[in-house]
Design an enzyme around this catalytic site. Sequence first.
Site, PDB file in Angstrom:
ATOM      1  N   TRP A  22     -93.620  29.372  56.717  1.00  0.00           N
ATOM      2  CA  TRP A  22     -93.084  29.824  55.510  1.00  0.00           C
ATOM      3  C   TRP A  22     -93.215  31.562  55.833  1.00  0.00           C
ATOM      4  CZ3 TRP A  22     -96.393  30.960  50.562  1.00  0.00           C
ATOM      5  CH2 TRP A  22     -95.355  31.640  49.494  1.00  0.00           C
ATOM      6  N   TYR A  50     -86.505  27.978  54.698  1.00  0.00           N
ATOM      7  CA  TYR A  50     -87.276  29.212  55.415  1.00  0.00           C
ATOM      8  C   TYR A  50     -86.027  29.732  56.271  1.00  0.00           C
ATOM      9  CZ  TYR A  50     -91.830  26.691  54.413  1.00  0.00           C
ATOM     10  OH  TYR A  50     -92.604  26.010  53.679  1.00  0.00           O
ATOM     11  N   SER A 146     -93.593  17.936  47.994  1.00  0.00           N
ATOM     12  CA  SER A 146     -94.616  19.207  48.015  1.00  0.00           C
ATOM     13  C   SER A 146     -94.121  19.734  46.425  1.00  0.00           C
ATOM     14  CB  SER A 146     -93.658  20.063  48.855  1.00  0.00           C
ATOM     15  OG  SER A 146     -94.431  21.410  48.895  1.00  0.00           O
ATOM     16  N   LYS A 237    -100.808  30.366  58.705  1.00  0.00           N
ATOM     17  CA  LYS A 237     -99.753  30.838  59.455  1.00  0.00           C
ATOM     18  C   LYS A 237     -99.792  32.273  59.707  1.00  0.00           C
ATOM     19  CE  LYS A 237     -97.214  31.468  55.236  1.00  0.00           C
ATOM     20  NZ  LYS A 237     -98.306  30.922  54.283  1.00  0.00           N
ATOM     21  N   ARG A 243    -105.022  35.683  65.807  1.00  0.00           N
ATOM     22  CA  ARG A 243    -105.121  34.918  64.798  1.00  0.00           C
ATOM     23  C   ARG A 243    -104.776  33.796  64.871  1.00  0.00           C
ATOM     24  NH1 ARG A 243    -103.022  39.780  60.408  1.00  0.00           N
ATOM     25  NH2 ARG A 243    -104.772  40.944  60.664  1.00  0.00           N
ATOM     26  N   ILE A 244    -103.604  33.179  65.348  1.00  0.00           N
ATOM     27  CA  ILE A 244    -103.174  31.770  65.719  1.00  0.00           C
ATOM     28  C   ILE A 244    -104.322  31.201  66.489  1.00  0.00           C
ATOM     29  CG2 ILE A 244    -101.300  30.453  66.990  1.00  0.00           C
ATOM     30  CD1 ILE A 244     -99.159  32.734  66.370  1.00  0.00           C
ATOM     31  N   GLU A 246    -107.533  31.978  66.504  1.00  0.00           N
ATOM     32  CA  GLU A 246    -108.756  32.186  65.989  1.00  0.00           C
ATOM     33  C   GLU A 246    -108.503  31.046  64.575  1.00  0.00           C
ATOM     34  OE1 GLU A 246    -109.225  35.837  64.067  1.00  0.00           O
ATOM     35  OE2 GLU A 246    -109.872  34.956  61.984  1.00  0.00           O
TER      36      GLU A 246
HETATM   37  P1  A2P Z   1    -100.201  37.884  59.851  1.00  0.00           P
HETATM   38  O1  A2P Z   1     -98.901  36.980  60.191  1.00  0.00           O
HETATM   39  O2  A2P Z   1     -99.735  39.272  59.820  1.00  0.00           O
HETATM   40  O3  A2P Z   1    -101.362  37.431  60.882  1.00  0.00           O
HETATM   41  P2  A2P Z   1    -101.447  31.683  54.262  1.00  0.00           P
HETATM   42  O4  A2P Z   1    -101.494  31.115  55.550  1.00  0.00           O
HETATM   43  O5  A2P Z   1    -102.574  31.530  53.328  1.00  0.00           O
HETATM   44  O6  A2P Z   1    -100.093  31.817  53.542  1.00  0.00           O
HETATM   45  O7  A2P Z   1    -101.684  33.403  54.813  1.00  0.00           O
HETATM   46  C1  A2P Z   1    -100.852  34.091  55.814  1.00  0.00           C
HETATM   47  C2  A2P Z   1    -101.213  35.449  55.870  1.00  0.00           C
HETATM   48  O8  A2P Z   1    -102.457  35.804  56.216  1.00  0.00           O
HETATM   49  C3  A2P Z   1    -100.351  36.377  56.402  1.00  0.00           C
HETATM   50  O9  A2P Z   1    -100.100  37.485  56.082  1.00  0.00           O
HETATM   51  C4  A2P Z   1    -101.052  36.583  57.873  1.00  0.00           C
HETATM   52  O10 A2P Z   1    -100.613  37.778  58.422  1.00  0.00           O
HETATM   53  C5  A2P Z   1    -102.437  36.578  57.453  1.00  0.00           C
HETATM   54  N1  A2P Z   1    -103.253  35.800  58.298  1.00  0.00           N
HETATM   55  C6  A2P Z   1    -103.256  34.672  59.148  1.00  0.00           C
HETATM   56  N2  A2P Z   1    -104.258  34.467  59.858  1.00  0.00           N
HETATM   57  C7  A2P Z   1    -105.135  35.429  59.745  1.00  0.00           C
HETATM   58  C8  A2P Z   1    -106.513  35.893  60.279  1.00  0.00           C
HETATM   59  N3  A2P Z   1    -106.957  34.954  61.000  1.00  0.00           N
HETATM   60  N4  A2P Z   1    -106.868  37.120  59.925  1.00  0.00           N
HETATM   61  C9  A2P Z   1    -106.335  37.876  59.035  1.00  0.00           C
HETATM   62  N5  A2P Z   1    -105.221  37.562  58.783  1.00  0.00           N
HETATM   63  C10 A2P Z   1    -104.424  36.382  58.840  1.00  0.00           C
END
Ligand code: A2P
Length: 272
Positions: A22, A50, A146, A237, A243-244, A246
């Site tokens: 999303w 999306y 959903s 996401k 981060r992906i 992590e």
């Molecule tokens: P980005 O795409 O720049 O990493 P959610 O899954 O609750 O909707 O949150 C998504 C948001 O959190 C996105 O803005 C994403 O930004 C950010 N995000 C995802 N994983 C991490 C992480 N491990 N650390 C910090 N920010 C993260």
Amino acid sequence: MKETHFTFHNNVTIPYIGFGTWQIPNDEAYPAVTMALKNGYTHIDTALAYRNEENVGKAIKDSGLPRESIFLTSKLPASIKGYDETINAFNESLANLGMDYLDLYLIHAPWPWDEIGKECTKENIESWKAMEKLYHDGKIRAIGVSNFSIKDIQALIDTCDVVPMANQIPFYIGRDQKDLVDFCKKNRILVEAYSPLATGDILINPEIIAMAKKYDVTTAQLSIRYCIEKDTLPLPKSTHESRIIENSQLDFSISPEDIKTLDAIKDVRKND
Ligand code: A2P
């Protein structure tokens, strides 16, 4: 990691964590999904609304992974309801994705996004009947909903043949939707947690930051792990590879005591 998958009531299994797409635009979806697949995710969640299905499908194909090793979800747009309309939208998603079946197909919301709360029970039942037909024809391995409330789900249970296998809802620390989650559990409906980081707002909550330090994990990891501890399937996401990676490293447990502390946290959203 002790968890590998959840199992729907029809015995189809679904990997315990999914990569959400999303708000990832079509051009960013290709590299993001490619990174996710490269780093071990086998479950990808998209939707016609999306507008990124084309590149999600392309990334899956180009990964070289066998189709059956990937769990792929898409969704019927919230504004499209009715039997024929549902079949047509499903076929559009399949064509966009370049696939010949889906693992999970969901009604995206009980009402159109610009008419939240509108009474659409009759229309949802028509859509559900079309989804049951696609399910029985082998075009979809599992079907669900959903953003559905207890009342919305009960209407399907009362009138249709197949109990939804999943309900994908916003779920994160501070928004555990206990009544709805309990209702889903009672009916063997898997809850999928979208926005497990409250779209990022959770990451600045001091209490959650402090507890993450205690476990020597990141705030994101603690928040995603919380979903699993509550038997919900998280769909984090990110468009950043570090981060992906992590977000999928969740090989720790949160103690029942600390879960209670997290349960007591009020909604973390900045705008609430
Ligand atoms: P980005 O795409 O720049 O990493 P959610 O899954 O609750 O909707 O949150 C998504 C948001 O959190 C996105 O803005 C994403 O930004 C950010 N995000 C995802 N994983 C991490 C992480 N491990 N650390 C910090 N920010 C993260």
